[in-house]
Design an enzyme around this catalytic site. Structure first.
Site, PDB file in Angstrom:
ATOM      1  N   LYS A   1     -22.493  14.967  16.750  1.00 48.29           N
ATOM      2  CA  LYS A   1     -23.675  14.900  17.617  1.00 48.29           C
ATOM      3  C   LYS A   1     -24.040  16.323  18.046  1.00 48.29           C
ATOM      4  CE  LYS A   1     -25.466  12.576  21.751  1.00 48.29           C
ATOM      5  NZ  LYS A   1     -25.188  11.679  22.876  1.00 48.29           N
TER       6      LYS A   1
ATOM      7  N   SER B   1     -28.163   7.676  23.377  1.00 50.31           N
ATOM      8  CA  SER B   1     -28.770   8.885  22.900  1.00 50.31           C
ATOM      9  C   SER B   1     -28.188   9.360  21.569  1.00 50.31           C
ATOM     10  CB  SER B   1     -28.598   9.995  23.950  1.00 50.31           C
ATOM     11  OG  SER B   1     -27.246  10.347  24.101  1.00 50.31           O
TER      12      SER B   1
ATOM     13  N   SER C   1     -24.420   5.947  25.623  1.00 48.10           N
ATOM     14  CA  SER C   1     -25.017   6.607  24.459  1.00 48.10           C
ATOM     15  C   SER C   1     -24.244   6.441  23.162  1.00 48.10           C
ATOM     16  CB  SER C   1     -25.180   8.106  24.738  1.00 48.10           C
ATOM     17  OG  SER C   1     -26.228   8.304  25.640  1.00 48.10           O
TER      18      SER C   1
END
Lengths: 419, 94
Positions: A39, A113, A138
């Site tokens: 990420k 997210s 997330s």
């Protein structure tokens, strides 16, 4: 097919990467033969790391996050940085420039997210594990929307050194994969005490993985009937347990604390030492304000305003400190439930992945409300995992299991039993 | 909760953000909506309840006060265009 070429080809259609590595350096160890996506909020040396924000455009870390060193030591090949909401601010991964599309239907969101991580995990044909991050859901949310497994570990078990903070008391690095054995493999590599992280936990995980009793959270069953039925059909035996405080106040408590912490973390971005720069005009207040106003996205600004407000003199007691007290009560409510149950269960999300056209119509508050299931365990630092539970209208539905602190292995165990 | 233009401007200035009139107009009803929901935590009885700033108990973890290897000056300045004579160059302070 060359792995990097496949990533580029998937990316063209689905927007899962902010940066793709020039080449995937393979090595020897437990991760030999695995390709690892990271990420974008986690620092990889010399690879552009923006946390999905324009204010960090061009930033190339001079060091690896602790977990990246661990992955490289075990021979994992880093393939690039996956798309996310700016600094993790969002549930649909639309609060950023590059918006990932759902692998099952390109008109829908991947969730957020960690949207790019989840989409890529579903789509990659090669051996792939994603490193993701959760502050309020997330990992679980996009895992649910993309039909993959998403593990969020106990707070503090995985080092956060090299993670670009959203909210320090809530951030947790975790893992996504299609196969629970891959989740377990990666979790065992990245976990462990790290003296570089001042909030790192030096505790052993509970080795006892026996699961005797499962409690389904009553308040979380107040969702679409089809989603409820799909989730419950995954369970053989369960009791119903009520967590009224988490349900009624969890969302407010979470957002007050998360935004307060985010607004202080974002104070460091000012266009001087890294990321976006402007010409040095005006005094420092004018310069910093200009850079921040130009490069922060709308949701980041909204959260900075709210977070600054709830910490300001005159409001601090009623919002920030009150929320920290309510957090105590919510943690206790979960702890009491774990005296009786090994695992708690709820749907991961109250809906399946919505269409972008539907998300456009939501107010910010309606956006936040979508996190109703996931904020509780995140607020309490409890390990949780989302598995695919089935499909509604061809879109994946997630089931979320929550365990007590340090019982992360039970979450993996339940997945092995399912296989 | 009363949310007006003045309050938003004051908070924004504290947070070093210049908001346009359009942004303020858009944020005003949204922030009011959100703060109305946040305010509901006032209902919870928290008498004698201590704040929790971490979800798990964390012991202070500080390293020994010993010099360790760190970034070189050149490395530390690699990500900025604002540098001079081995230092960061900032905007006017006074």
């Amino acid at each position: 097919m060359n792995i990097i070429k496949e990533c580029e080809s998937i990316n063209k259609e689905y927007n899962y990467f902010n940066t793709i590595a020039k080449d995937a350096k393979e090595g020897n160890g437990k991760l030999k033969g695995y390709y690892i996506s990271v990420k974008d909020c986690i620092c990889v040396k010399d690879m552009e790391t923006t946390s999905g924000s324009e204010i960090l455009k061009g930033y190339k870390p001079l060091f690896n996050a602790t977990i990246i060193n661990k992955i490289e030591k075990e021979g994992g090949a880093i393939i690039g940085k996956t798309t996310q909401d700016e600094f993790g601010f969002g549930s649909f991964n639309v609060n950023t420039k590059i918006v990932p599309k759902n692998p099952f239907d390109k008109t829908r969101t991947c969730g957020g997210s960690s949207g790019g991580a989840a989409g890529l995990t579903q789509k990659a044909s090669f051996k792939h594990i994603a490193i993701a991050e959760s502050t309020g859901g997330s990992i679980a949310c996009p895992a649910s929307f993309c039909g993959v497994i998403g593990l969020t570990p106990t707070y503090g078990i995985v080092s956060r050194y090299g993670l670009i903070d959203y909210a320090n008391s809530l951030d947790k690095i975790g893992v996504m994969a299609k196969d629970v054995k891959d989740v377990e493999l990666m979790f065992n590599i990245i976990k462990g005490y790290d003296k570089k992280d001042s909030t790192s936990l030096n505790n052993e995980l509970n080795k006892d993985v026996k699961i005797k009793k499962i409690g389904v959270i009553k308040e979380c069953l107040n969702v679409d009937k089809e989603i409820k039925d799909i989730v419950l059909s995954n369970l053989d035996k369960y009791e119903i347990v009520s967590l009224p405080l988490a349900e009624k106040y969890g969302l407010s408590c979470y957002y007050i604390l998360a935004m307060a912490e985010a607004s202080t973390n974002l104070a460091k971005y000012c266009g001087m030492r890294y990321g976006a720069h402007e010409e040095l005009n005006g005094d420092f207040n004018e310069y910093f304000s200009n850079v921040r106003s130009r490069y922060f996205g709308k949701e980041a600004k909204r959260r900075i305003i709210l977070g600054t407000f709830t910490r300001m003199a005159g409001y601090r007691d009623a919002y920030y400190l009150k929320a920290a007290k309510v957090r105590s009560l919510i943690i206790n409510e979960y702890k009491n439930a774990f005296k009786k149950y090994d695992l708690l269960v709820s749907p991961t999300m109250p809906i399946v992945a919505p269409k972008f056209s539907e998300i456009d119509k939501l107010t910010p508050l309606e956006n936040y409300m979508m996190d109703i299931m996931t904020v509780g365990p995140n607020l309490a630092g409890l390990p949780h995992i989302s598995y695919n539970a089935g499909f509604k209208n061809k879109m994946p539905v997630g089931i979320m299991y929550i365990a007590d602190h340090l019982n992360d292995n039970k979450l993996i165990q339940i997945g092995k039993k399912k296989e | 909760m009363k949310v007006d233009k003045e309050l938003i401007k004051r908070v924004a200035s504290n947070a070093r953000l210049n908001l346009t009139d359009q942004e303020i107009g858009e944020f005003m009803p949204q922030l009011k909506d959100i703060l109305d929901v946040f305010s509901k935590i006032a209902e919870v009885d928290t008498k004698n309840v201590k704040e929790r700033f971490h979800p798990v108990e964390i012991k202070n973890n500080v390293r020994e006060d010993k010099v360790e290897k760190s970034l070189t000056q050149e490395e530390a300045l690699r990500n900025t265009i604002h540098k001079k004579d081995g230092y960061f160059k900032g905007p006017k302070a006074i």
